[in-house]
Design a protein around this motif. Structure first.
Motif, PDB file in Angstrom:
ATOM      1  N   GLY A   9     -12.386   0.176  18.866  1.00  9.91           N
ATOM      2  CA  GLY A   9     -13.543   0.299  17.694  1.00  9.91           C
ATOM      3  C   GLY A   9     -14.937   0.631  18.437  1.00  9.91           C
ATOM      4  N   THR A  10     -15.726   1.483  18.185  1.00 10.62           N
ATOM      5  CA  THR A  10     -17.194   1.796  18.397  1.00 10.62           C
ATOM      6  C   THR A  10     -18.009   2.051  17.646  1.00 10.62           C
ATOM      7  N   GLY A  11     -17.517   1.557  15.853  1.00 11.08           N
ATOM      8  CA  GLY A  11     -18.260   1.440  14.998  1.00 11.08           C
ATOM      9  C   GLY A  11     -19.574   0.305  14.772  1.00 11.08           C
ATOM     10  N   TYR A  12     -20.087   0.377  13.185  1.00 11.87           N
ATOM     11  CA  TYR A  12     -20.800  -1.221  13.363  1.00 11.87           C
ATOM     12  C   TYR A  12     -20.990  -1.880  13.981  1.00 11.87           C
ATOM     13  N   ILE A  13     -19.822  -2.713  13.189  1.00 13.67           N
ATOM     14  CA  ILE A  13     -19.856  -4.665  14.623  1.00 13.67           C
ATOM     15  C   ILE A  13     -19.598  -4.332  15.311  1.00 13.67           C
ATOM     16  N   ASN A  14     -18.789  -3.027  16.277  1.00 13.48           N
ATOM     17  CA  ASN A  14     -18.275  -3.645  17.847  1.00 13.48           C
ATOM     18  C   ASN A  14     -19.455  -3.035  18.163  1.00 13.48           C
ATOM     19  N   VAL A  32     -11.915   1.535  23.276  1.00 12.91           N
ATOM     20  CA  VAL A  32     -10.799   2.061  22.714  1.00 12.91           C
ATOM     21  C   VAL A  32     -11.355   2.729  21.184  1.00 12.91           C
ATOM     22  N   ASN A  33     -10.900   4.076  21.266  1.00 13.62           N
ATOM     23  CA  ASN A  33     -11.006   5.048  19.894  1.00 13.62           C
ATOM     24  C   ASN A  33     -10.268   5.728  20.660  1.00 13.62           C
ATOM     25  N   HIS A  34      -9.581   6.441  18.826  1.00 11.22           N
ATOM     26  CA  HIS A  34      -8.771   7.916  19.071  1.00 11.22           C
ATOM     27  C   HIS A  34      -9.798   8.849  19.154  1.00 11.22           C
ATOM     28  N   ARG A  35     -11.549   8.424  18.609  1.00 14.92           N
ATOM     29  CA  ARG A  35     -12.394   9.645  18.735  1.00 14.92           C
ATOM     30  C   ARG A  35     -13.480  10.256  19.484  1.00 14.92           C
ATOM     31  N   THR A  71     -11.701  -2.889  14.025  1.00 15.19           N
ATOM     32  CA  THR A  71     -11.345  -1.679  13.555  1.00 15.19           C
ATOM     33  C   THR A  71     -11.183  -1.228  12.405  1.00 15.19           C
ATOM     34  N   PRO A  72     -10.517  -0.546  11.688  1.00 15.59           N
ATOM     35  CA  PRO A  72     -10.514  -0.135  10.504  1.00 15.59           C
ATOM     36  C   PRO A  72      -9.267  -1.791  10.365  1.00 15.59           C
ATOM     37  N   ASN A  73      -8.858  -2.470   8.794  1.00 13.23           N
ATOM     38  CA  ASN A  73      -7.853  -3.555   8.716  1.00 13.23           C
ATOM     39  C   ASN A  73      -6.451  -3.079   9.147  1.00 13.23           C
ATOM     40  N   TYR A  74      -5.954  -1.940   9.029  1.00 14.32           N
ATOM     41  CA  TYR A  74      -4.302  -1.551   8.939  1.00 14.32           C
ATOM     42  C   TYR A  74      -4.738  -1.853  10.331  1.00 14.32           C
ATOM     43  N   LEU A  75      -5.381  -1.933  11.487  1.00 14.24           N
ATOM     44  CA  LEU A  75      -5.023  -1.302  12.568  1.00 14.24           C
ATOM     45  C   LEU A  75      -5.840  -2.544  13.090  1.00 14.24           C
ATOM     46  N   HIS A  76      -5.728  -4.109  12.949  1.00 13.99           N
ATOM     47  CA  HIS A  76      -6.275  -5.292  12.912  1.00 13.99           C
ATOM     48  C   HIS A  76      -4.733  -6.029  13.719  1.00 13.99           C
ATOM     49  N   ALA A  77      -3.566  -5.340  12.596  1.00 16.42           N
ATOM     50  CA  ALA A  77      -2.709  -6.159  13.136  1.00 16.42           C
ATOM     51  C   ALA A  77      -1.746  -5.547  14.808  1.00 16.42           C
ATOM     52  N   VAL A  92     -11.039 -11.131  16.498  1.00 16.77           N
ATOM     53  CA  VAL A  92     -10.543 -10.045  16.156  1.00 16.77           C
ATOM     54  C   VAL A  92     -11.589 -10.394  14.111  1.00 16.77           C
ATOM     55  N   GLU A  93     -12.102  -9.028  13.612  1.00 13.65           N
ATOM     56  CA  GLU A  93     -13.515  -9.068  12.926  1.00 13.65           C
ATOM     57  C   GLU A  93     -12.041  -9.547  11.156  1.00 13.65           C
ATOM     58  N   LYS A  94     -12.858  -9.896  10.412  1.00 17.92           N
ATOM     59  CA  LYS A  94     -12.339 -10.244   9.281  1.00 17.92           C
ATOM     60  C   LYS A  94     -12.089  -9.471   8.076  1.00 17.92           C
ATOM     61  N   PRO A  95     -11.510  -9.238   7.252  1.00 16.58           N
ATOM     62  CA  PRO A  95     -10.178 -10.165   7.501  1.00 16.58           C
ATOM     63  C   PRO A  95      -9.096  -9.493   8.363  1.00 16.58           C
ATOM     64  N   GLY A 158     -16.005   5.737   3.034  1.00 10.12           N
ATOM     65  CA  GLY A 158     -14.859   5.570   3.702  1.00 10.12           C
ATOM     66  C   GLY A 158     -13.733   4.621   3.908  1.00 10.12           C
ATOM     67  N   TRP A 159     -13.202   4.263   4.423  1.00 12.65           N
ATOM     68  CA  TRP A 159     -11.518   3.834   4.511  1.00 12.65           C
ATOM     69  C   TRP A 159     -11.496   2.248   4.579  1.00 12.65           C
ATOM     70  N   PHE A 160     -13.035   1.453   3.550  1.00 13.15           N
ATOM     71  CA  PHE A 160     -13.115   0.434   3.083  1.00 13.15           C
ATOM     72  C   PHE A 160     -12.655   0.152   1.521  1.00 13.15           C
ATOM     73  N   LEU A 286     -26.423 -14.336  15.648  1.00 12.39           N
ATOM     74  CA  LEU A 286     -25.045 -15.161  15.109  1.00 12.39           C
ATOM     75  C   LEU A 286     -24.268 -14.614  16.029  1.00 12.39           C
ATOM     76  N   TYR A 287     -23.695 -13.204  16.122  1.00 11.44           N
ATOM     77  CA  TYR A 287     -22.484 -12.643  16.977  1.00 11.44           C
ATOM     78  C   TYR A 287     -22.774 -12.977  18.223  1.00 11.44           C
ATOM     79  N   ASP A 288     -24.217 -13.454  18.644  1.00  3.79           N
ATOM     80  CA  ASP A 288     -24.467 -14.044  19.930  1.00  3.79           C
ATOM     81  C   ASP A 288     -24.130 -15.055  20.424  1.00  3.79           C
TER      82      ASP A 288
HETATM   83  N1  LIG Z   1     -18.609 -10.504  10.326  1.00  6.22           N
HETATM   84  C1  LIG Z   1     -19.071  -8.826  10.358  1.00  6.22           C
HETATM   85  O1  LIG Z   1     -20.263  -9.718   9.696  1.00  6.22           O
HETATM   86  C2  LIG Z   1     -18.917  -7.965   9.724  1.00  6.22           C
HETATM   87  C3  LIG Z   1     -19.262  -6.207   9.352  1.00  6.22           C
HETATM   88  C4  LIG Z   1     -18.785  -5.856   9.268  1.00  6.22           C
HETATM   89  C5  LIG Z   1     -18.104  -5.332   9.811  1.00  6.22           C
HETATM   90  N2  LIG Z   1     -16.757  -6.273  10.109  1.00  6.22           N
HETATM   91  C6  LIG Z   1     -15.717  -6.415  10.278  1.00  6.22           C
HETATM   92  O2  LIG Z   1     -15.429  -5.368  11.539  1.00  6.22           O
HETATM   93  C7  LIG Z   1     -14.719  -4.341  11.285  1.00  6.22           C
HETATM   94  C8  LIG Z   1     -14.979  -2.942  11.339  1.00  6.22           C
HETATM   95  O3  LIG Z   1     -15.996  -2.398  10.496  1.00  6.22           O
HETATM   96  P1  LIG Z   1     -17.003  -1.654  11.175  1.00  6.22           P
HETATM   97  O4  LIG Z   1     -18.032  -1.508   9.806  1.00  6.22           O
HETATM   98  O5  LIG Z   1     -17.663  -1.353  12.024  1.00  6.22           O
HETATM   99  O6  LIG Z   1     -16.766  -0.078  10.433  1.00  6.22           O
HETATM  100  P2  LIG Z   1     -16.812   0.749  11.250  1.00  6.22           P
HETATM  101  O7  LIG Z   1     -15.812   2.266   9.675  1.00  6.22           O
HETATM  102  O8  LIG Z   1     -17.971   1.333  11.223  1.00  6.22           O
HETATM  103  O9  LIG Z   1     -15.654   1.475  12.557  1.00  6.22           O
HETATM  104  C9  LIG Z   1     -14.664   1.491  12.655  1.00  6.22           C
HETATM  105  C10 LIG Z   1     -14.065   2.215  13.587  1.00  6.22           C
HETATM  106  O10 LIG Z   1     -12.979   1.853  14.409  1.00  6.22           O
HETATM  107  C11 LIG Z   1     -12.516   2.862  14.638  1.00  6.22           C
HETATM  108  N3  LIG Z   1     -11.119   3.769  15.315  1.00  6.22           N
HETATM  109  C12 LIG Z   1     -10.443   4.232  14.136  1.00  6.22           C
HETATM  110  N4  LIG Z   1      -9.254   4.694  13.984  1.00  6.22           N
HETATM  111  C13 LIG Z   1      -9.097   4.053  15.203  1.00  6.22           C
HETATM  112  C14 LIG Z   1      -7.927   3.891  16.095  1.00  6.22           C
HETATM  113  N5  LIG Z   1      -6.724   4.390  16.246  1.00  6.22           N
HETATM  114  N6  LIG Z   1      -8.453   2.928  17.880  1.00  6.22           N
HETATM  115  C15 LIG Z   1      -9.505   3.363  17.710  1.00  6.22           C
HETATM  116  N7  LIG Z   1     -10.713   3.142  16.869  1.00  6.22           N
HETATM  117  C16 LIG Z   1     -10.245   3.471  15.689  1.00  6.22           C
HETATM  118  C17 LIG Z   1     -13.403   4.063  14.079  1.00  6.22           C
HETATM  119  O11 LIG Z   1     -13.970   5.462  14.399  1.00  6.22           O
HETATM  120  C18 LIG Z   1     -14.953   3.147  14.297  1.00  6.22           C
HETATM  121  O12 LIG Z   1     -15.549   3.914  15.319  1.00  6.22           O
HETATM  122  C19 LIG Z   1     -14.080  -3.971  10.014  1.00  6.22           C
HETATM  123  O13 LIG Z   1     -12.738  -4.934   9.978  1.00  6.22           O
HETATM  124  C20 LIG Z   1     -14.626  -5.211   8.698  1.00  6.22           C
HETATM  125  O14 LIG Z   1     -13.991  -5.833   7.853  1.00  6.22           O
HETATM  126  C21 LIG Z   1     -17.214  -7.438   9.692  1.00  6.22           C
END
Ligand SMILES: NC(=O)c1ccc[n+]([C@@H]2O[C@H](COP(=O)([O-])OP(=O)(O)OC[C@H]3O[C@@H](n4cnc5c(N)ncnc54)[C@H](O)[C@@H]3O)[C@@H](O)[C@H]2O)c1
Length: 334
Positions: A9-14, A32-35, A71-77, A92-95, A158-160, A286-288
């Motif tokens: 995953g390359t989104g917000y939290i990663n 890793v990201n499919h995009r 990644t989106p929650n359905y990919l965590h497991a 792994v991120e929550k949930p 989006g996916w959320f 906090l994340y560090d």
């Molecule tokens: N603890 C916290 O403070 C906190 C904050 C935000 C999000 N989260 C959790 O982190 C997770 C991600 O949230 P986010 O806000 O970063 O979401 P996001 O949508 O910004 O990022 C999700 C990433 O997953 C990627 N992705 C989708 N399908 C994929 C695949 N098949 N393989 C690899 N990558 C794929 C997307 O392209 C995107 O880069 C969620 O479970 C969310 O609950 C936790």
């Protein structure tokens, strides 16, 4: 040996976790990201040249010790299980999953391979939360907690907001923060029963955007937890918890405890001294601290807390909350 860490995953939290890895001086080994566009940008920003479309293709090439799954929650497991089976330690991120059944499979994979599983319940690494936990012994037996995880006039998109990708809505996204914080402050009791009223009233989603749950714990305490997106009000910042003890009261943000055993006694207020309001509710530090702890566990081969079993407890409560809300019944947790 420096830990070679990868990111799914390359989104917000990663981006925050990758920044933490850089701050800690880890080797950022792969992403890793499919995009491809999003992956290239992430790779450029963090200097990661090994880029893969799937966790499986990354595992084939080897050379990675640990994986952060955000990644989106359905990919965590599936991503976590694949990595654990290959001997990689996973944060792994929550949930941690879509439901408790998936969470159980993740724990089984960790047990079988011996690779560590940590769930990123980040509030356990927050200085205010840690201070309150330390002070909580002064409050006498804690009878109840009150907390919330709420976004006011805002919510994710989006996916959320889609059940097939997220599993649940505000309860699984925000309520779980308040749930895990309450459980942590109570000393990690086991849940006995759950009653909840959860619904979708603010937006047109197939997941929930508002809810309350009541959890009864095996140490006799009760937790009241609110979850929400797009709410018109919350009692403070995004998430907070209060503790009601036999001999005092404690709260987060502003963080303090008040000790008074009887009405006649003077209230003894102990202020934490932490800045309030904070500049940022969820700062990079906090994340560090969270990632630092994960790496220490990997180095010492020590099971992390919050581990997969803590994540599973939270998933059981979330599952039970949805069932309670659907049936109108109190759900007993085994
Ligand atoms: N603890 C916290 O403070 C906190 C904050 C935000 C999000 N989260 C959790 O982190 C997770 C991600 O949230 P986010 O806000 O970063 O979401 P996001 O949508 O910004 O990022 C999700 C990433 O997953 C990627 N992705 C989708 N399908 C994929 C695949 N098949 N393989 C690899 N990558 C794929 C997307 O392209 C995107 O880069 C969620 O479970 C969310 O609950 C936790």
């Amino acid at each position: 040996m420096t830990i070679r860490i990868a990111f799914a995953g390359t989104g917000y939290i990663n981006k925050v976790h990758a920044q933490a890895a850089q701050n800690l001086g880890l080797e950022l080994a792969a992403v890793v990201n499919h995009r491809p566009d999003s992956m290239m940008e992430f790779g450029k920003r963090f200097g990661i040249t090994r880029q893969y479309e799937s966790v499986e293709s990354m595992l084939k090439d080897g050379g990675v010790d640990a994986l952060v799954v955000s990644t989106p929650n359905y990919l965590h497991a599936p991503q976590t299980v694949a990595a654990l089976n290959a001997g990689l330690h996973v944060m792994v991120e929550k949930p941690m999953a879509m439901n408790a059944l998936e969470a159980e499979k993740m724990n089984e994979a960790s047990e079988k391979s011996g690779a560590l599983l940590m769930v990123a319940h980040c509030w356990r690494f927050d200085p205010d939360v840690l201070w309150l936990k330390e002070q909580s012994s002064k409050l006498g037996r804690i009878i109840r907690t009150k907390g919330y995880g709420v976004h006011t006039h805002w919510g994710p998109s989006g996916w959320f907001t889609q059940k097939r990708f997220a599993g649940g809505g505000a309860m699984a996204d925000m309520g779980i923060h308040a749930l895990d914080t309450a459980r942590f402050l109570l000393g990690d009791p086991q849940p006995v029963s759950v009653y909840a009223r959860i619904g979708t009233h603010y937006k047109d989603f197939d997941v929930d955007d508002t809810g309350v749950i009541i959890v009864e714990w095996d140490n006799g305490a009760t937790s009241y937890i609110e979850s929400g997106w797009w709410q018109p009000h919350s009692d403070g910042l995004e998430a907070a918890t209060q503790l009601y003890g036999k001999e005092g009261f404690g709260q987060l943000f502003p963080t303090k405890v008040e000790i008074r055993k009887t009405k006649e006694e003077r209230i003894d207020v102990i202020e934490s001294g932490f800045e309030f309001p904070r500049k940022e509710h969820c700062p990079q530090s906090l994340y560090d601290d969270q990632l630092k702890y994960f790496v220490e566990c990997v180095e010492k081969k020590q099971k992390p807390t919050p581990g997969g079993m803590d994540g599973l407890v939270n998933m059981k409560v979330v599952d039970a909350a949805y069932e309670s809300s659907r049936t109108g019944k109190v759900i007993t947790i085994k």
